[in-house]
Design an enzyme around this catalytic site. Sequence first.
Site, PDB file in Angstrom:
ATOM      1  N   HIS A   1     -16.260  11.126 101.791  1.00 36.14           N
ATOM      2  CA  HIS A   1     -16.121  11.449 103.174  1.00 36.14           C
ATOM      3  C   HIS A   1     -16.564  10.502 104.010  1.00 36.14           C
ATOM      4  CE1 HIS A   1     -16.035  15.830 102.114  1.00 36.14           C
ATOM      5  NE2 HIS A   1     -16.723  15.506 101.159  1.00 36.14           N
TER       6      HIS A   1
ATOM      7  N   ARG B   1     -32.609 -10.555  85.887  1.00 40.32           N
ATOM      8  CA  ARG B   1     -32.574 -11.886  85.107  1.00 40.32           C
ATOM      9  C   ARG B   1     -31.454 -12.132  84.279  1.00 40.32           C
ATOM     10  NH1 ARG B   1     -33.290 -11.563  79.344  1.00 40.32           N
ATOM     11  NH2 ARG B   1     -33.630  -9.634  78.761  1.00 40.32           N
TER      12      ARG B   1
ATOM     13  N   ASN C   1     -22.497  11.345  76.631  1.00 43.37           N
ATOM     14  CA  ASN C   1     -22.260  12.597  77.182  1.00 43.37           C
ATOM     15  C   ASN C   1     -22.707  12.716  78.781  1.00 43.37           C
ATOM     16  OD1 ASN C   1     -22.028  13.398  74.616  1.00 43.37           O
ATOM     17  ND2 ASN C   1     -24.434  13.575  74.340  1.00 43.37           N
TER      18      ASN C   1
END
Length: 193
Positions: free
Chosen positions: A119, A187, A88
């Site tokens: 921007h 890792r 979701n």
Amino acid sequence: MSLFARIIRKLTRKSSVLFFRSISTAKPEGQFCAVAPMLCEGKGSIVVGEGTSFGYVEDADFWTSYVFLNPRTAGSKISIGKNCQICNHFTAICEGPGIEIGDNVLVGTSVNVYDTDFHEVDPERRLTGTPKTGKVVIEDNVWIGDRVTILKGSKIGKNSVVAAGAVVAGEFPANVVIGGVPARVIREINGGK
């Protein structure tokens, strides 16, 4: 839960999914399942592979959010592979060369993926300039945790795991765990060959 409550939940979910589909301006191509409401806006294209699902009822933000796919420009493309599970409140905004997600990718709740800065940094050109863009590539079998932000030009190698809350900027190899702000390799994953 009573039968009445289950019926109400199902009707509410289905009507929300249909509402967001009806107001979307972009129509995704492909055979996928939208369990959560999904809003698709923009002039570009969205392609989703077979077996991919969006949303999970028994997870955070299900009843208060929607999936947002936004290929803003005519040439921009959001491509999501087969058999992905996207939770979701997922957002993908594309203004440039695209966002490409491979097959069998797991995406947690509240994940944002952008191929643009939106921007320019220079204050004189913030409202009038052309923002920097860079293709985002998420390869097969990647697992992305909750609340991750993936920025323009990023590449995540296959079988890798992105830890919850990470901000990803840059290229990362296959078979690693990455995390942090900014993300770095934590890792290697030994069994990912």
